[in-house]
Enzyme design. Sequence first.
Site, PDB file in Angstrom:
ATOM      1  N   TYR A 155       0.872  -1.043  -0.067  1.00 49.79           N
ATOM      2  CA  TYR A 155       0.109  -0.008  -0.157  1.00 49.79           C
ATOM      3  C   TYR A 155       0.961   1.223  -0.027  1.00 49.79           C
ATOM      4  CZ  TYR A 155      -4.419  -2.447   0.601  1.00 49.79           C
ATOM      5  OH  TYR A 155      -5.543  -3.372   0.289  1.00 49.79           O
ATOM      6  N   GLU A 171       1.624 -30.151  14.216  1.00 48.18           N
ATOM      7  CA  GLU A 171       0.956 -29.614  13.045  1.00 48.18           C
ATOM      8  C   GLU A 171      -0.154 -28.817  13.312  1.00 48.18           C
ATOM      9  OE1 GLU A 171      -1.089 -30.753   8.849  1.00 48.18           O
ATOM     10  OE2 GLU A 171       0.223 -32.157   9.861  1.00 48.18           O
ATOM     11  N   ASP A 214       0.237 -34.813  10.714  1.00 52.50           N
ATOM     12  CA  ASP A 214      -0.695 -35.768  10.144  1.00 52.50           C
ATOM     13  C   ASP A 214      -0.255 -36.870   9.100  1.00 52.50           C
ATOM     14  OD1 ASP A 214      -2.974 -34.446  11.452  1.00 52.50           O
ATOM     15  OD2 ASP A 214      -3.540 -33.371   9.808  1.00 52.50           O
TER      16      ASP A 214
END
Length: 353
Positions: free
Chosen positions: A96, A186, A238
């Site tokens: 910006y 995780e 996982d």
Amino acid sequence: MNRREIAINKLKSLGDMILEDVQAGKIPKIKVPSRGTSNIIYDENRRHYVLGDRYGTRSLGNVKQIKKIGQMLYTANFCKDLVARQKTATLRELYYISEGWEVDFADQQESNIVGEDLEVTLGMTREDLGLMPEEDGASVYGELTVREGDIEINALRSGKSGYNISPTIDEVEFVDHDVERVIAVETMGMFHRLVQEKAYKKFDALIVGLKGQAARATRRFIKRVNEELNLPVYICNDGDPWGFHIAMVIISGSAKLAHVNHQLATPDARFLGVTASDIINYDLPTDPLKDIDVLRLKELLKDPRYRDDFWKVEIKKMLKIGKKAEQQSFSKYGLEYVVDTYLPEKLEAVENQ
């Protein structure tokens, strides 16, 4: 010379180099290390991706490169001001702020790329240059005391969510600790399960909640506690190709960040996550592999980071059974099972490998 002074000197030298070329009547040029795939190499000795020695040259004599050089110099000047004033700006704020420049960015992706060009050219991280990502760092719970400026923070006494890793983690001092290892998980669901079940006591550990793909500050924190505090690191993810990848980025870095992997990768970290063997041995609830999972697993088999026997066996076994499982699937046996049974057995097996 501290990191801030080094950053200011390098940023100034970039501008000085342009001025010297102009004063000498030469066309200003900037050499930028190539981040193309052909220049990204897996270094077997370092055990992470590194950049090769190829460079590209950006010249003000090339009309197509004038804007890119201008953006790079404006960004460098902005960073120099940030570092000098000991301030930071997010990558979004950089985008910006460029709206007021003569050479603004078309979108944030373009400004992010220029920021990466600047860090690879100067050999410093964007965090050293005062640029911060939007995402938060990981949560840490356990007996660790750090100092941020004049404030000391204990990760065991910072509420149930623990200490939140600062984006400027290199400015954080490790004051004291009373742990023997780091266990990074995780998901925040598993993080809170381990905190509730007092895994930090049972395993004398720092529990780190990665929040999915670990942010750069999180990877830097893990590397620092591994090297500076001599703590072994275990990563529990996982049992699917995406969990494997999250762990491997912590261990061996990513190809995209080959230029800073030496500050982020922790090659001695060990995988403690769910494997295909665990799915079978613990009879875990599973989901069938999707086509995209199968494709990703086959890609991992070709990745040099997964070439040792452990990974080859587990990836091929997962493809054979066609199943995947989450860490939290162990709750089939009760909420306490993962801490009381699975992790002790898994830690013993990994530590004895």
